[in-house]
Scaffold this motif. Structure first.
Motif, PDB file in Angstrom:
ATOM      1  N   UNK A  76      58.159  22.621  -0.434  1.00  0.00           N
ATOM      2  CA  UNK A  76      57.634  22.094  -1.697  1.00  0.00           C
ATOM      3  C   UNK A  76      57.155  23.194  -2.639  1.00  0.00           C
ATOM      4  N   UNK A  77      56.430  24.158  -2.092  1.00  0.00           N
ATOM      5  CA  UNK A  77      55.902  25.257  -2.905  1.00  0.00           C
ATOM      6  C   UNK A  77      56.225  26.588  -2.241  1.00  0.00           C
ATOM      7  N   UNK A  78      56.301  27.613  -3.055  1.00  0.00           N
ATOM      8  CA  UNK A  78      56.482  28.970  -2.549  1.00  0.00           C
ATOM      9  C   UNK A  78      55.366  29.827  -3.124  1.00  0.00           C
ATOM     10  N   UNK A  94      57.622  37.460  -0.746  1.00  0.00           N
ATOM     11  CA  UNK A  94      57.246  36.110  -0.338  1.00  0.00           C
ATOM     12  C   UNK A  94      56.087  36.174   0.648  1.00  0.00           C
ATOM     13  N   UNK A  95      55.055  35.411   0.362  1.00  0.00           N
ATOM     14  CA  UNK A  95      53.876  35.368   1.222  1.00  0.00           C
ATOM     15  C   UNK A  95      53.921  34.179   2.175  1.00  0.00           C
ATOM     16  N   UNK A  96      54.412  33.035   1.656  1.00  0.00           N
ATOM     17  CA  UNK A  96      54.333  31.807   2.443  1.00  0.00           C
ATOM     18  C   UNK A  96      55.044  30.694   1.683  1.00  0.00           C
ATOM     19  N   UNK A  97      55.458  29.658   2.404  1.00  0.00           N
ATOM     20  CA  UNK A  97      55.898  28.424   1.751  1.00  0.00           C
ATOM     21  C   UNK A  97      54.960  27.308   2.194  1.00  0.00           C
ATOM     22  N   UNK A  98      54.907  26.255   1.389  1.00  0.00           N
ATOM     23  CA  UNK A  98      54.011  25.138   1.668  1.00  0.00           C
ATOM     24  C   UNK A  98      54.834  23.861   1.739  1.00  0.00           C
ATOM     25  N   UNK A  99      54.691  23.156   2.838  1.00  0.00           N
ATOM     26  CA  UNK A  99      55.322  21.848   3.012  1.00  0.00           C
ATOM     27  C   UNK A  99      54.211  20.815   2.867  1.00  0.00           C
ATOM     28  N   UNK A 100      54.387  19.914   1.904  1.00  0.00           N
ATOM     29  CA  UNK A 100      53.355  18.937   1.578  1.00  0.00           C
ATOM     30  C   UNK A 100      53.824  17.544   1.978  1.00  0.00           C
ATOM     31  N   UNK A 101      52.937  16.796   2.575  1.00  0.00           N
ATOM     32  CA  UNK A 101      53.192  15.403   2.928  1.00  0.00           C
ATOM     33  C   UNK A 101      52.101  14.547   2.315  1.00  0.00           C
ATOM     34  N   UNK A 102      52.445  13.330   1.967  1.00  0.00           N
ATOM     35  CA  UNK A 102      51.433  12.393   1.457  1.00  0.00           C
ATOM     36  C   UNK A 102      50.528  11.964   2.608  1.00  0.00           C
ATOM     37  N   UNK A 103      49.229  11.937   2.392  1.00  0.00           N
ATOM     38  CA  UNK A 103      48.325  11.492   3.461  1.00  0.00           C
ATOM     39  C   UNK A 103      48.417   9.992   3.718  1.00  0.00           C
ATOM     40  N   UNK A 104      49.106   9.264   2.853  1.00  0.00           N
ATOM     41  CA  UNK A 104      49.145   7.814   2.949  1.00  0.00           C
ATOM     42  C   UNK A 104      50.497   7.292   3.413  1.00  0.00           C
ATOM     43  N   UNK A 134      54.419  29.430   7.096  1.00  0.00           N
ATOM     44  CA  UNK A 134      54.477  28.078   6.527  1.00  0.00           C
ATOM     45  C   UNK A 134      53.099  27.453   6.616  1.00  0.00           C
ATOM     46  N   UNK A 135      52.701  26.790   5.539  1.00  0.00           N
ATOM     47  CA  UNK A 135      51.510  25.940   5.558  1.00  0.00           C
ATOM     48  C   UNK A 135      52.001  24.508   5.464  1.00  0.00           C
ATOM     49  N   UNK A 136      51.543  23.676   6.385  1.00  0.00           N
ATOM     50  CA  UNK A 136      51.834  22.242   6.351  1.00  0.00           C
ATOM     51  C   UNK A 136      50.536  21.536   6.008  1.00  0.00           C
ATOM     52  N   UNK A 137      50.565  20.705   4.961  1.00  0.00           N
ATOM     53  CA  UNK A 137      49.338  20.009   4.570  1.00  0.00           C
ATOM     54  C   UNK A 137      49.622  18.617   4.031  1.00  0.00           C
ATOM     55  N   UNK A 143      47.632  23.065   8.325  1.00  0.00           N
ATOM     56  CA  UNK A 143      48.058  23.733   9.549  1.00  0.00           C
ATOM     57  C   UNK A 143      48.910  24.935   9.160  1.00  0.00           C
ATOM     58  N   UNK A 144      48.632  26.064   9.795  1.00  0.00           N
ATOM     59  CA  UNK A 144      49.255  27.335   9.436  1.00  0.00           C
ATOM     60  C   UNK A 144      50.178  27.799  10.558  1.00  0.00           C
ATOM     61  N   UNK A 145      51.392  28.153  10.188  1.00  0.00           N
ATOM     62  CA  UNK A 145      52.402  28.590  11.151  1.00  0.00           C
ATOM     63  C   UNK A 145      52.891  29.978  10.780  1.00  0.00           C
TER      64      UNK A 145
END
Length: 175
Positions: A76-78, A94-104, A134-137, A143-145
């Motif tokens: 989702x984000x870089x 590149x430092x990290x990518x972010x995978x975003x999920x809806x909390x609902x 990767x950050x998953x949130x 959560x950091x991978x």
């Protein structure tokens, strides 16, 4: 600087609007939060792919095979230092990518990370050529991978959501 109370207000505002699409959390909560925390870095949306001869997605995205064809799996984000779309001829750190999920819509975080349903997606992102984090949130749990630590560095939970079931035939989740 955005503090925890202000972040909580952003999350609550989004939940009250009842617009729980992943993209809305990305644009209205997660990206603004990261932009305040990481002022020296570029936080770029990369979830929409386009054909481009100047851009190499595999530098920060992993791939998967579908019907014998290798396809990039965009996060989702870089987060990068010196973002530039033309990354084939410009060096991007590149430092990290972010995978975003809806909390609902699909609560997949907030419990034991080994049970997350999107671990395959995270593993794909960890196979990028020039990115290994990767950050998953879902906005609540982060959560950091890291590729070398396969897979978890740590999880941080900023609070809890109280789910209630609506009393109708659909048993729709409410927060």
């Amino acid at each position: 600087m955005l503090n925890y109370e202000e972040y909580k207000l952003l999350m609550n505002r989004q939940l009250k609007k009842k617009d729980v699409r992943e993209r809305v959390f990305q644009d209205n909560v997660i990206r603004p939060f990261l932009q305040v925390l990481l002022t020296d870095y570029d936080i770029e949306p990369v979830d929409v792919k386009i054909n481009s001869s100047e851009h190499d997605y595999t530098q920060y995205c992993g791939t998967y095979v579908k019907n014998g064809i290798e396809i990039t799996a965009t996060p989702d984000l870089c987060i990068s230092d010196n973002w530039n779309w033309e990354n084939r001829k410009n060096i991007v750190n590149y430092k990290c990518v972010v995978e975003i999920k809806s909390p609902i819509l699909d609560p997949i975080t907030g419990f034991e990370p080994s049970k997350y349903r999107c671990l395959e997606e995270v593993k794909r992102h960890l196979n990028a050529k020039k990115n290994s984090k990767v950050i998953l949130t879902d906005g609540i749990t982060w959560t950091f991978y890291e590729r070398e630590l396969n897979p978890i560095i740590a999880s941080i939970c900023l609070g809890n959501l109280d789910y209630r079931l609506k009393s109708n035939s659909n048993r729709k989740k409410l927060v």
